[in-house]
Structures are given as structure tokens and as C-alpha cells.
Design a protein around this motif. Structure first.
Motif, PDB file in Angstrom:
ATOM      1  N   GLY A   1       0.786  -3.715  -9.696  1.00  0.00           N
ATOM      2  CA  GLY A   1       0.268  -2.739  -8.758  1.00  0.00           C
ATOM      3  C   GLY A   1      -1.048  -3.173  -8.138  1.00  0.00           C
ATOM      4  N   VAL A   2      -1.926  -3.762  -8.941  1.00  0.00           N
ATOM      5  CA  VAL A   2      -3.211  -4.252  -8.435  1.00  0.00           C
ATOM      6  C   VAL A   2      -2.983  -5.355  -7.405  1.00  0.00           C
ATOM      7  CG1 VAL A   2      -5.276  -5.540  -9.058  1.00  0.00           C
ATOM      8  CG2 VAL A   2      -4.562  -3.595 -10.443  1.00  0.00           C
TER       9      VAL A   2
ATOM     10  N   ALA B   1      -1.559  -3.763  -4.160  1.00  0.00           N
ATOM     11  CA  ALA B   1      -2.572  -3.059  -3.372  1.00  0.00           C
ATOM     12  C   ALA B   1      -3.516  -4.040  -2.700  1.00  0.00           C
ATOM     13  CB  ALA B   1      -3.355  -2.096  -4.255  1.00  0.00           C
TER      14      ALA B   1
ATOM     15  N   ASN C   1       0.791  -1.227   0.000  1.00  0.00           N
ATOM     16  CA  ASN C   1       0.000   0.000   0.000  1.00  0.00           C
ATOM     17  C   ASN C   1       0.824   1.278   0.000  1.00  0.00           C
ATOM     18  OD1 ASN C   1      -2.350  -1.662   2.154  1.00  0.00           O
ATOM     19  ND2 ASN C   1      -2.513  -1.352  -0.050  1.00  0.00           N
TER      20      ASN C   1
ATOM     21  N   THR D   1      -6.702  -1.477 -13.460  1.00  0.00           N
ATOM     22  CA  THR D   1      -6.867  -1.312 -12.021  1.00  0.00           C
ATOM     23  C   THR D   1      -8.310  -1.511 -11.573  1.00  0.00           C
ATOM     24  OG1 THR D   1      -7.075   1.092 -12.296  1.00  0.00           O
ATOM     25  CG2 THR D   1      -4.884   0.212 -11.806  1.00  0.00           C
TER      26      THR D   1
ATOM     27  N   TYR E   1       2.145  -0.307  -4.823  1.00  0.00           N
ATOM     28  CA  TYR E   1       1.087   0.182  -5.708  1.00  0.00           C
ATOM     29  C   TYR E   1       1.352   1.597  -6.217  1.00  0.00           C
ATOM     30  CZ  TYR E   1      -3.471   1.765  -7.312  1.00  0.00           C
ATOM     31  OH  TYR E   1      -4.491   2.306  -8.048  1.00  0.00           O
TER      32      TYR E   1
ATOM     33  N   LEU F   1      -9.146  -4.513  -9.316  1.00  0.00           N
ATOM     34  CA  LEU F   1      -8.695  -4.559  -7.928  1.00  0.00           C
ATOM     35  C   LEU F   1      -9.691  -5.219  -6.975  1.00  0.00           C
ATOM     36  CD1 LEU F   1      -6.624  -1.689  -6.364  1.00  0.00           C
ATOM     37  CD2 LEU F   1      -8.068  -3.128  -4.958  1.00  0.00           C
TER      38      LEU F   1
END
Length: 313
Positions: free
Chosen positions: A174-175, A178, A90, A114, A94, A117
Motif C-alpha cells: 500500500g505504501v 500510494a 491512489n 505507513t 492504497y 510513506l
């Protein structure tokens, strides 16, 4: 006939969902706030690297002050691993992967990827927390994610649409980062409390984010609105929003509350009207209503089964 414990459980689930929606609303303003902070290609303001690390550093300083004022004890040994994983996901992973990807793809392109997510968060919740739900929940999760993807594709098409690009790997990474951060943060929330979880996450990142912020400090003049965008990102997107989000995941269940993330693109669109002067069209409203319907239906159908018992020897 309902019992006090059953009524309390139902209240917790409702409160958890509304706290999750509040957190998502706060996160939804992240997109227009980031646009204010970074500016455009024609009128650049703060660099994406500085915005990414600066907002984490600001949240880290606020978190350190909060932990000191409340005399929060150090987490126990078993808490450090999920906290470290939440920090990587986090506070660092991400934001950094998203910033790198947006150097080569449009924001509409990134929104398509994204938008997955919520579904990824639910899958990781099932794997990490061993939560299971009714098949109707998964159907609503897939349907809602599909609606968001179609919506994003339709909005992105005038700017080139969705295509294969090396940056897609960064966006997918990144997804996953996160989603994993959300779940590992929720894993220690019952023991530490939502406020302390995000505070420790931000504090753990300070050794990286604080020195990097000073190194990347801008030397050219920056518009006040850009600094305002950065302050919002540090205070709300990176810090206060997680207070509500982690608490919502803990009270309402990560599988159910994670679906509120489907609303985040629409919160961003609504916030962009007063902040950036953008307009809302009929297609946006239609898809927003459809997504809200899947979230509410998914909540009604979600009935987690008992946790999978570990084998004993």
C-alpha cells in the motif's frame, strides 16, 4: 544578487511546501473520518470495502462534473499511462491494501509501516523523475522517518506493538502504491494542472468503484456521523486534498514537498481530539516538534542537482 527568476523559484518552493502541508492536513483527518465511517468492532457502521470504494465513487462523480463544467480537454496520449498508474496507486491500490491489512492488524501496527510513506515517495521521485538532492536532505528524510517509526512503536506497544504479520506485506504494498501514485500524478501535473490530474484519476476508477458501491450498499441502518465520515473521505481525502497536494509537488519539487507527509500522523492525532474525543500527551507533542524540525531542516538542506542526462547515440 538575486534575479527575478531566482525570486520566483524561491516563492514557488515556499508555496509548494505550504500547499503540500495543506494537502497533508486534509489527508490527516482521513483516519478519524474513516473511524466515524466504519465504526468500531463493538458498534460497526459502514463496511471497510464499502467505505473504500464508495469514497472513490463519490470523488469520481465530482470529478466528472468538474471536468464537464470546465470543458476540460481529454489528456493527450502520453498522459494516459501516468494517469492510469496514479489511479491504481491512489484510488484503488492504497485504500484497498490498507483496508485488507487492517482486518488482521491494529491501527497502531499499520501506522508504523505507513509512516515510511515519505521516504518511499522520495525514493520513487528520485528514480522516476530523476531528481537528486543534497546528502543532508536524505539524512533528514531518514531521521524524520525514524522518529515517526519510533513514535508509532511507542504508541503501538500497549496494543501489542510491532510484530511480523502477513498483513505487513499488504501495508508495504500500500505504501509503494500510494507513493507511486503521488509521483506519477505529479509527473503530468505541469501539463494537465493539479485539479484535472486528480479528476482524471478518479474518473478512470469509476468503472470499478461505481458499480461496486451499489453492490455493497448497506442494508442495515447506519448512523448519520458514519455517512458524514464517508462524505469527508470522498470530497476531501479522495478529491479536494489532492488539488493542493499535486500542486505542491509540482511547485516545490516532489523530493522536498514529500517530506511534509511526516506530519500526517500528527495531524490525525490533533484532528482526533475534537472528532473522536481523544487526548494528546506530552510524548506526542515532543515527537511532533522533532519531526517538524527535520522537515524544515531538510527543506533548508535540499538543493536538487541538475537532472541526470540520458545517454544519446
Amino acid at each position: 544578487m538575486s534575479t527575478p527568476s531566482t525570486d520566483q523559484h524561491a516563492r514557488n518552493q515556499r508555496l509548494g511546501l505550504w500547499l503540500g502541508i495543506l494537502g497533508v492536513a486534509v489527508f490527516g483527518i482521513t483516519l478519524p473520518a474513516t473511524r466515524l465511517a466504519t465504526g468500531t468492532a463493538e458498534a460497526p457502521q459502514l463496511s471497510p470495502w464499502f467505505v473504500t470504494l464508495g469514497r472513490a465513487a463519490l470523488a469520481g462523480l465530482l470529478s466528472a462534473a468538474f471536468l464537464l463544467v470546465t470543458r476540460s480537454p481529454l489528456p493527450q496520449r502520453r498522459h494516459w499511462r501516468p494517469l492510469a498508474l496514479a489511479t491504481l496507486g491512489n484510488a484503488l491500490g492504497y485504500p484497498l491494501l490498507l483496508a485488507l491489512a487492517l482486518r488482521t492488524v491494529t491501527a497502531g501496527h499499520a501506522a508504523v509501516v505507513t509512516a515510511l510513506l515519505p521516504l518511499v515517495t522520495a525514493v520513487i521521485a528520485a528514480l522516476v523523475l530523476r531528481q537528486r538532492a543534497h546528502w543532508g536532505f536524505w539524512l533528514c528524510a531518514v531521521a524524520g522517518s525514524a522518529l515517526v517509526i519510533v513514535f508509532s512503536l511507542l504508541r503501538a506497544s500497549p496494543q501489542g506493538g510491532f510484530g511480523l504479520d502477513p498483513a505487513d506485506l499488504l501495508l508495504v504494498g500500500g505504501v509503494v502504491a500510494a507513493s507511486a501514485g503521488y509521483i506519477y500524478g505529479a509527473q503530468v501535473t505541469p501539463a494537465l494542472g493539479a485539479e484535472r490530474v486528480i479528476c482524471w484519476v478518479c474518473v478512470l476508477a469509476l468503472p470499478v468503484t461505481l458499480p461496486a458501491t451499489f453492490v455493497l450498499w448497506p442494508t442495515a441502518p447506519v448512523a448519520p456521523v458514519a455517512w458524514g465520515g464517508l462524505v469527508y473521505l470522498g470530497v476531501f481525502s479522495m478529491w479536494a486534498g489532492f488539488f493542493a497536494w499535486y500542486r505542491g509537488l509540482a511547485l516545490g519539487g516532489a523530493l522536498r514537498v514529500s517530506q511534509a507527509q511526516l506530519l500526517q500522523p500528527f495531524f490525525s492525532i490533533l484532528a482526533a481530539v475534537p472528532i473522536l474525543g481523544e487526548r494528546i500527551d506530552a510524548m506526542t507533542l515532543g515527537f511532533a516538534l522533532a519531526v517538524v524540525a527535520t522537515v524544515l531542516l531538510g527543506k533548508r538542506l535540499s538543493q536538487p542537482a541538475p537532472p541526470v542526462k540520458s545517454a544519446t547515440h
